[in-house]
Write a protein that holds these residues in place. Sequence first.
Motif, PDB file in Angstrom:
ATOM      1  N   SER A 143     -12.972 -13.481 -38.060  1.00 34.84           N
ATOM      2  CA  SER A 143     -12.037 -13.053 -36.996  1.00 34.84           C
ATOM      3  C   SER A 143     -10.870 -12.299 -37.636  1.00 34.84           C
ATOM      4  CB  SER A 143     -11.510 -14.259 -36.227  1.00 34.84           C
ATOM      5  OG  SER A 143     -12.583 -14.998 -35.716  1.00 34.84           O
ATOM      6  N   ILE A 144     -10.978 -10.985 -37.629  1.00 34.51           N
ATOM      7  CA  ILE A 144      -9.929 -10.151 -38.225  1.00 34.51           C
ATOM      8  C   ILE A 144      -9.201  -9.367 -37.133  1.00 34.51           C
ATOM      9  CG2 ILE A 144     -10.930  -9.950 -40.539  1.00 34.51           C
ATOM     10  CD1 ILE A 144     -12.195  -7.294 -39.660  1.00 34.51           C
ATOM     11  N   ALA A 145      -7.997  -8.921 -37.458  1.00 37.51           N
ATOM     12  CA  ALA A 145      -7.161  -8.246 -36.452  1.00 37.51           C
ATOM     13  C   ALA A 145      -7.599  -6.799 -36.193  1.00 37.51           C
ATOM     14  CB  ALA A 145      -5.705  -8.286 -36.901  1.00 37.51           C
ATOM     15  N   ARG A 146      -8.371  -6.229 -37.109  1.00 40.44           N
ATOM     16  CA  ARG A 146      -8.796  -4.823 -36.925  1.00 40.44           C
ATOM     17  C   ARG A 146      -9.788  -4.683 -35.771  1.00 40.44           C
ATOM     18  NH1 ARG A 146      -9.987  -1.946 -42.676  1.00 40.44           N
ATOM     19  NH2 ARG A 146      -8.025  -2.534 -43.639  1.00 40.44           N
ATOM     20  N   GLU A 147      -9.765  -3.536 -35.133  1.00 39.66           N
ATOM     21  CA  GLU A 147     -10.720  -3.268 -34.059  1.00 39.66           C
ATOM     22  C   GLU A 147     -12.139  -3.180 -34.639  1.00 39.66           C
ATOM     23  OE1 GLU A 147      -9.481  -0.520 -30.688  1.00 39.66           O
ATOM     24  OE2 GLU A 147     -11.282   0.441 -31.492  1.00 39.66           O
ATOM     25  N   GLN A 148     -13.118  -3.775 -33.922  1.00 46.32           N
ATOM     26  CA  GLN A 148     -14.501  -3.763 -34.409  1.00 46.32           C
ATOM     27  C   GLN A 148     -15.465  -3.483 -33.259  1.00 46.32           C
ATOM     28  OE1 GLN A 148     -15.267  -7.381 -37.148  1.00 46.32           O
ATOM     29  NE2 GLN A 148     -13.578  -8.003 -35.836  1.00 46.32           N
ATOM     30  N   GLY A 149     -16.622  -3.004 -33.619  1.00 44.12           N
ATOM     31  CA  GLY A 149     -17.639  -2.730 -32.617  1.00 44.12           C
ATOM     32  C   GLY A 149     -18.404  -3.988 -32.239  1.00 44.12           C
ATOM     33  N   THR A 150     -18.761  -4.114 -30.938  1.00 43.13           N
ATOM     34  CA  THR A 150     -19.594  -5.222 -30.486  1.00 43.13           C
ATOM     35  C   THR A 150     -20.304  -4.787 -29.199  1.00 43.13           C
ATOM     36  OG1 THR A 150     -19.665  -7.583 -29.960  1.00 43.13           O
ATOM     37  CG2 THR A 150     -17.733  -6.376 -29.167  1.00 43.13           C
TER      38      THR A 150
END
Length: 360
Positions: A304-311
């Motif tokens: 769980s990181i603060a950067r935006e990620q694809g899902t």
Amino acid sequence: MSGNSFGEVFRITTFGESHGTAVGVVIDGCPAGLELSEADVQRELDRRRPGQSRVTTERGEPDRVAILSGLFEGRTTGTPIAMVLYNEDKDSKVYEAIKDTPRPNHADYTYQMKYGLRDWRGGGRSSGRETAGRVAAGAVAKKLLRGSGIEILGHTVRIHKIEAGDVTLDEIRRNPEENPVRCADLAAAKRMEEAIMKAKAEGDSVGGVVEVIALGAPPGLGEPVFDKLDADIAKALMSIGAVKGVEIGAGFAVAGKRGSENNDEFALAEGRVVTKTNNSGGIQGGISNGMPIVVRAAVKPTSSIAREQGTVDLQKMEETRIKITGRHDPCIVPRVLPVCEAMTAIVLADHLLRNRAAKV
Ligand SMILES: Cc1cc2nc3c(=O)[nH]c(=O)nc-3n(C[C@H](O)[C@H](O)[C@H](O)COP(=O)(O)O)c2cc1C
């Protein structure tokens, strides 16, 4: 959902979800007569608790343990020991926003696929919070082991690219609790802390490696063939969320050694059989040989990181992007260490008790 229990004689069952009423553990099979108090258990839980330092999450859980059963006048009675920790600092709102969009590399997607529904609040059962029950049980196992002269030590040996230098047993006993990364090499500890803070500032996370050492274990612990001591330790450590690799002794390095380099020659020291080196990590044929038991676990960077990620949005079945805003550690390694110690202690306590049935 089965698979919540571990151990044969010293057997633990953990229960609870991150944002449910409580988490906890029931220990069955702890012998009667062991001196035990809530303070013994609390001491270990305080090492796993969130909010200990700037490298851990800000979730303000006090993690106060209550022992509900199995104790009378300060000693275990041989009946099940139930221990509970009520969840007090819950903030499920941020999880509601991402309940249909699984976090990459967390357990959201696999739980959803397996059960068709899940308690998404705080990660539910897949949260690191489940391990509080293991640490509580581990405190009891450690006390039991101490009575048999077995000491469990733990330290962080790597964070991201930074490795600890060689340290003495004395330093491993003394130093880890004096710094937030629990490293016995104090110079490396500083650099490790900086690496974590750098990752945090960049909305990212880092992983690492912890080492657990059991001193004073007698030869003979471990049950061939499927319940070998190393097999049980590997299962115990791999069952901890975020642990992705386990090594015993020289571990993967054995692949690059010759037999003459890897063999631990036997010798005598004060009338006792010892080995001159300990590439076996104290275990041969799945049975302890009386040397220190040395195990390492690789812990992945917090998913769980603060950067935006694809899902993928599982309701709409379309690709999307998420930004995780909950309270997550930029590095969970220092908090996973007490869990690894606890699970190692539970395995050894179990095998110590099983070993009493080995011969007349
Ligand atoms: C003590 C502890 C604390 C953890 N804290 C977090 C956290 O804050 N955020 C997170 O994404 N994962 C955290 N985890 C890891 C997740 O529980 C784990 O990654 C998840 O269950 C998926 O399992 P896997 O990594 O083994 O595949 C923690 C694990 C432990 C043992």
